[in-house]
Write a protein that holds these residues in place. Sequence first.
Motif, PDB file in Angstrom:
ATOM      1  N   ALA A   3      -2.769  -8.171  -4.169  1.00 45.75           N
ATOM      2  CA  ALA A   3      -1.689  -8.915  -3.526  1.00 45.75           C
ATOM      3  C   ALA A   3      -0.881  -7.974  -2.644  1.00 45.75           C
ATOM      4  CB  ALA A   3      -0.777  -9.556  -4.565  1.00 45.75           C
ATOM      5  N   LEU A   4      -0.689  -8.371  -1.410  1.00 48.39           N
ATOM      6  CA  LEU A   4       0.108  -7.604  -0.453  1.00 48.39           C
ATOM      7  C   LEU A   4       1.401  -8.347  -0.167  1.00 48.39           C
ATOM      8  CD1 LEU A   4       0.289  -5.210   1.633  1.00 48.39           C
ATOM      9  CD2 LEU A   4      -0.624  -6.859   3.306  1.00 48.39           C
ATOM     10  N   ALA A   5       2.528  -7.689  -0.375  1.00 48.55           N
ATOM     11  CA  ALA A   5       3.831  -8.246  -0.004  1.00 48.55           C
ATOM     12  C   ALA A   5       4.342  -7.482   1.204  1.00 48.55           C
ATOM     13  CB  ALA A   5       4.814  -8.139  -1.163  1.00 48.55           C
ATOM     14  N   GLU A  33      -3.829  -5.652  -8.511  1.00 48.57           N
ATOM     15  CA  GLU A  33      -3.391  -4.522  -7.690  1.00 48.57           C
ATOM     16  C   GLU A  33      -2.350  -5.061  -6.720  1.00 48.57           C
ATOM     17  OE1 GLU A  33      -5.049  -1.517  -4.180  1.00 48.57           O
ATOM     18  OE2 GLU A  33      -6.444  -2.879  -5.203  1.00 48.57           O
ATOM     19  N   THR A  34      -1.200  -4.424  -6.648  1.00 48.64           N
ATOM     20  CA  THR A  34      -0.134  -4.921  -5.770  1.00 48.64           C
ATOM     21  C   THR A  34       0.354  -3.812  -4.855  1.00 48.64           C
ATOM     22  OG1 THR A  34       1.640  -4.431  -7.354  1.00 48.64           O
ATOM     23  CG2 THR A  34       0.624  -6.623  -7.485  1.00 48.64           C
ATOM     24  N   GLU A  35       0.845  -4.213  -3.699  1.00 49.82           N
ATOM     25  CA  GLU A  35       1.400  -3.258  -2.743  1.00 49.82           C
ATOM     26  C   GLU A  35       2.509  -3.935  -1.950  1.00 49.82           C
ATOM     27  OE1 GLU A  35       0.009  -0.169   0.830  1.00 49.82           O
ATOM     28  OE2 GLU A  35      -1.443  -1.575  -0.043  1.00 49.82           O
ATOM     29  N   ILE A  71      -1.226  -2.561   9.089  1.00 48.59           N
ATOM     30  CA  ILE A  71      -0.772  -3.619   8.186  1.00 48.59           C
ATOM     31  C   ILE A  71      -1.775  -4.766   8.162  1.00 48.59           C
ATOM     32  CG2 ILE A  71       1.044  -5.320   7.753  1.00 48.59           C
ATOM     33  CD1 ILE A  71       3.022  -3.338   9.030  1.00 48.59           C
ATOM     34  N   TYR A  72      -2.308  -5.105   9.315  1.00 53.38           N
ATOM     35  CA  TYR A  72      -3.274  -6.209   9.393  1.00 53.38           C
ATOM     36  C   TYR A  72      -4.523  -5.915   8.556  1.00 53.38           C
ATOM     37  CZ  TYR A  72      -6.581  -9.600  11.300  1.00 53.38           C
ATOM     38  OH  TYR A  72      -7.514 -10.603  11.437  1.00 53.38           O
ATOM     39  N   ASP A  79      -6.143 -10.636  -1.361  1.00 58.52           N
ATOM     40  CA  ASP A  79      -6.437 -11.973  -1.861  1.00 58.52           C
ATOM     41  C   ASP A  79      -5.218 -12.881  -1.722  1.00 58.52           C
ATOM     42  OD1 ASP A  79      -9.189 -11.510  -3.151  1.00 58.52           O
ATOM     43  OD2 ASP A  79      -7.985  -9.923  -4.047  1.00 58.52           O
ATOM     44  N   ALA A  80      -4.040 -12.281  -1.792  1.00 62.72           N
ATOM     45  CA  ALA A  80      -2.789 -13.022  -1.631  1.00 62.72           C
ATOM     46  C   ALA A  80      -1.859 -12.237  -0.705  1.00 62.72           C
ATOM     47  CB  ALA A  80      -2.107 -13.254  -2.972  1.00 62.72           C
TER      48      ALA A  80
END
Length: 204
Positions: A3-5, A33-35, A71-72, A79-80
Amino acid sequence: MYALAVNGSPRKGGNTEVLLQEVLGELDNLNWETELVKVGGIDIRGCLACHSCFKKQDNRCAQEEDAFNEIYSKMLRADAIILGSPVYFAAVGADLKALIERAGYVAFANDHAFAGKIGAAVVAVRRGGATHVFDTINHMFQMSQMIVPGSTYWNMGFGLDKGEVKDDIEGMANMRQLGRAIGWLGKAIQPVRASYPRKGRLHE
């Protein structure tokens, strides 16, 4: 799952960041996994309508001098995608708007590269304009054939000074529920996401 915020606020440690971290915390608990990346306050331009992304179809923007392509590439892997913005003059922050313009267009040019991904909008607001910002972000998700999960309310939190949004008990609870909803949805669609029916040009 990943997940990317993306934080559209230029303010370090501000309310938008607090809300996004609350969502990611739930996904951390679910072993995602988050970032968190920051687009607010960086040097990023809006779309130039040069259509190079349609000509090259290499999942890159022709503007190479800023942080967009970096970033792209993370958005492509995710996935999110969770996009967060403060409310500025009842609208989305300019830096996040630039990312939305370019990411949405490059993805569209490359066989709807975001199709089947999860997309969620998060908004930090002092008083008014939050639903307009919420809609603006969701419009990109919807035209990108992404899947938008629900929560207990619109994904907004109220506060002015740094960290004040933590006092919005309902808003913070909504962020945690949003994180759980993203986690559940990701697990549910993972086996079939590759078969998501992509739609071509608007006239098809």
